[in-house]
Design an enzyme around this catalytic site. Structure first.
Site, short mmCIF file in Angstrom:
data_model
loop_
_atom_site.label_atom_id
_atom_site.label_comp_id
_atom_site.label_asym_id
_atom_site.label_seq_id
_atom_site.Cartn_x
_atom_site.Cartn_y
_atom_site.Cartn_z
N ASP A 132 0.83 -1.01 -0.03
CA ASP A 132 0.05 0.08 0.06
C ASP A 132 0.95 1.20 0.07
O ASP A 132 1.51 1.61 0.80
CB ASP A 132 -0.81 0.02 1.28
N ASP A 161 -1.65 -0.97 -3.82
CA ASP A 161 -2.17 0.11 -4.87
C ASP A 161 -0.75 0.15 -5.81
O ASP A 161 0.19 -0.35 -5.51
CB ASP A 161 -2.47 1.31 -4.30
N ASP A 218 -3.95 -8.06 -16.72
CA ASP A 218 -5.07 -9.14 -16.57
C ASP A 218 -6.00 -8.51 -17.65
O ASP A 218 -6.80 -7.76 -17.04
CB ASP A 218 -5.20 -9.34 -15.40
N ASP A 263 -8.04 -13.64 -18.80
CA ASP A 263 -8.89 -14.20 -17.91
C ASP A 263 -10.15 -15.50 -18.44
O ASP A 263 -10.54 -14.96 -19.75
CB ASP A 263 -9.46 -13.28 -17.04
N GLU A 279 -5.73 -18.11 -19.50
CA GLU A 279 -6.57 -19.00 -18.73
C GLU A 279 -7.22 -19.85 -19.34
O GLU A 279 -8.39 -19.34 -19.44
CB GLU A 279 -6.91 -18.26 -17.33
N HIS A 305 -4.19 -16.56 -7.33
CA HIS A 305 -4.77 -15.89 -6.35
C HIS A 305 -6.33 -16.54 -5.96
O HIS A 305 -7.09 -16.34 -5.63
CB HIS A 305 -5.17 -14.38 -6.98
N ASP A 306 -6.54 -17.68 -6.91
CA ASP A 306 -7.46 -18.60 -6.81
C ASP A 306 -7.74 -20.00 -6.24
O ASP A 306 -8.44 -20.40 -5.86
CB ASP A 306 -7.99 -19.01 -8.40
C1 GLC Z 1 -10.77 -16.26 -13.19
C2 GLC Z 1 -9.74 -15.40 -12.13
C3 GLC Z 1 -10.42 -15.40 -10.91
C4 GLC Z 1 -12.11 -14.99 -11.44
C5 GLC Z 1 -12.64 -15.49 -12.39
C6 GLC Z 1 -13.95 -14.71 -13.18
O1 GLC Z 1 -10.69 -17.64 -12.93
O2 GLC Z 1 -8.50 -15.81 -11.91
O3 GLC Z 1 -10.22 -14.71 -9.93
O4 GLC Z 1 -12.81 -14.85 -10.12
O5 GLC Z 1 -11.74 -15.63 -13.87
O6 GLC Z 1 -13.42 -13.54 -13.71
#
Ligand code: GLC
Length: 536
Positions: free
Chosen positions: A42, A63, A132, A231, A287, A349-350
């Site tokens: 931050d 940030d 992203d 994504d 992804e 992060h998931d």
């Molecule tokens: C991807 C992202 C995830 C998000 C999902 C919907 O899987 O990594 O964090 O919630 O898409 O956008």
């Protein structure tokens, strides 16, 4: 090497970008570090933030300024590029993955000027920056959706997927088990949303949508962005007439894990043409959430679709030699066939962090790091894995994510003080062990996991063979994952308790416990991984 003859990532030295030439674009030699911006650092910019109904009030939130201030950590560590999770305008129902303006920065993170400064600061250090991009859906608050839901005749009426009746049996990802078809009062119709109801899917069958989304790529490419993490990009083409398998639907499997429509490939080729029109090897990593490696490999086309895609089959492999070996072999086989370039990833992060998933033992995390950073392909490191972080324990009253992913998104502990370098209590609790497991303390300890990551990254950068040469799997028994890289290098990950004999003598560059660094060995102890040079 770690014998002291080379200055390992000395931050007073100018940074040397990864080896890159025409035949080898930068992203093939790079190690890419994921920043989840709310939890990185931050820098004091931004507004208090609200997540859905849950107010995180005056809490400290990371940030763009915070990232700029902490870039030195990444230069010191020796990564080559950053993948920055979404920083676009968003009501934060899914913490940035619900975008309300693809071409502006959310005030929580700063301004467009801050982003420009981040790009400049990264490039000054020889770091690339990947944003992203969220092409499948927007926020319900995006002006496109606001217009689209108004009635059935407005100019954007067909920018989202509207139906009078649910068109198939697909299940949404959030919350699990709900239909993807969400009833909308204003329009008296259902709209498609593969994720939360706040994330309506765009209608990529409409050429105006495709054109508008390609423009959002150009907007960032013009600002000097080096590429995109895309994504759930395999969702931009869909076959609405194809039901998902009934048994999986009964178990609430979300549609995102099944979607594999032919039309997506021509859309990826159009995206690729946009990237290729810019100089400097702009890149993409998709992804593509398909656990079938063969199916996933097709999203690279004939070198004219995605540059890279995340290897989720590998991420989900248990830390067992056979499972790892099988998935590595399968990946290389399918990717080599079509001349595609693999990636390797253990955490993001998931998902629960891999140290946590693998039972909590730092030793295992160290062995996984040796493997991750010596495979043939581009490795992705998730912020904090270089500290060996576990997930935070999040008490019920502090849960803010709609899918229970708060633990792996905990803030980075920068120092041992109670606030760990954050100006106020952050939006999520810190991970465990922060007093010892923080950047400052681990940096002072040459035997720490942080130094292991740094030394592996330094070695990888110095040795072209570790970046690019062929990988040959070796059979050293059931407890061991072992491979050669080129003629010179051998990697042995001994996950068993007993020592394993190598049948040859090797010189250890780096050992996971640092116990045999610099030694000449012909066996590797139990629960130890080594990167070693062979006598050739
Ligand atoms: C991807 C992202 C995830 C998000 C999902 C919907 O899987 O990594 O964090 O919630 O898409 O956008």
């Amino acid at each position: 090497m770690t014998d002291g003859s080379t200055t390992v990532g000395d931050s007073s030295q100018p940074y040397r970008p990864p080896v890159s030439n025409d035949a080898t674009p930068w992203w093939k030699s790079a190690v890419i570090y994921q920043i989840y911006p709310r939890s990185f650092a931050d820098g004091g910019v931004g507004e208090a933030s609200v997540a859905g109904e849950v107010s995180v009030g005056e809490a400290s939130v990371g940030d763009l300024r915070g990232i700029i201030d902490r870039l030195e950590h990444l230069s010191w560590l020796g990564v080559d590029a950053i993948w920055l999770s979404p920083v676009f305008r968003s009501p934060m129902a899914d913490f940035g993955y619900d975008v309300s303006d693809f071409c502006d920065i959310d005030p929580v993170f700063g301004t467009l000027a801050d982003l420009d400064q981040l790009v400049a600061a990264c490039h000054a250090r020889g770091l690339k920056l990947i944003l992203d991009w969220v092409p499948n859906h927007t926020s319900i608050e995006h002006p496109w959706f606001q217009e689209s839901r108004r009635d059935r005749t407005n100019p954007k009426a067909d920018w989202y997927v509207w139906r009078d009746e649910p068109a198939n049996n697909w299940k949404a990802a959030f919350p699990k088990g709900e239909s993807v078809w969400h009833w909308d009062e204003p329009r008296s119709q259902y709209y498609l949303r593969c994720f939360a109801k706040e994330q309506p899917d765009l209608n990529w069958d409409n050429p105006e949508v495709e054109a508008a989304m390609l423009d959002t790529l150009r907007f960032w490419l013009d600002r000097g962005i080096d590429g995109f993490r895309m994504d759930v990009v395999h969702l931009i083409g869909k076959d609405l007439f194809k039901d998902d398998p009934a048994d999986a639907v009964a178990r609430n499997h979300a549609h995102v894990t099944f979607n594999d429509a032919e039309v997506t490939h021509e859309r990826l080729r159009a995206i690729r043409r946009v990237l290729d029109a810019y100089p400097g090897d702009r890149t993409s990593v998709g992804e593509v959430y398909l656990l079938d490696i063969a199916a996933m490999s097709r999203y690279h086309g004939a070198g004219d679709e995605l540059h890279m895609s995340f290897n989720f089959a590998f991420l989900w492999a248990p830390p067992e030699p056979r499972a790892l070996r099988d998935r590595i072999a399968l990946t290389l086989r399918h990717f080599d066939l079509i001349d595609a370039w693999p990636t390797w990833v253990l955490s993001n992060h998931d998902v629960v962090r891999h140290r946590q998933r693998h039972g909590g033992d730092e030793n295992v995390a160290r062995m996984m790091a040796v493997m991750l950073l010596t495979l043939r392909g581009t490795p992705f490191v998730y912020q904090g894995e270089e500290l060996g972080l576990l997930d935070a324990v999040v008490p019920p009253e502090r849960i803010v994510d709609l899918d229970g992913r708060d633990g792996c998104r905990a803030p980075i502990p920068w120092d041992p003080s109670p606030l760990h370098g954050w100006p106020a209590d952050p939006w999520l609790p810190f991970p465990p062990e922060g007093e010892e497991r923080n950047v400052t303390t681990l940096r002072d300890d040459p035997k720490s996991i942080l130094h292991l990551y740094r030394d592996l990254l330094t070695l990888r950068r110095a040795e072209a063979d570790l970046q690019r040469s062929e990988l040959t799997l070796l059979d050293l028994g059931d407890d061991v994952l072992a491979y050669r890289r080129g003629d010179g290098w051998m990697v042995v990950v001994n996950l068993g308790e007993q020592p394993v004999t190598l049948g040859e003598t090797v010189h250890v560059a780096i050992s996971s416990d640092r116990g045999t660094d610099g030694a000449t060995i012909d066996a590797v102890s139990g629960r130890t991984a080594v990167v070693a040079r062979r006598e050739v």
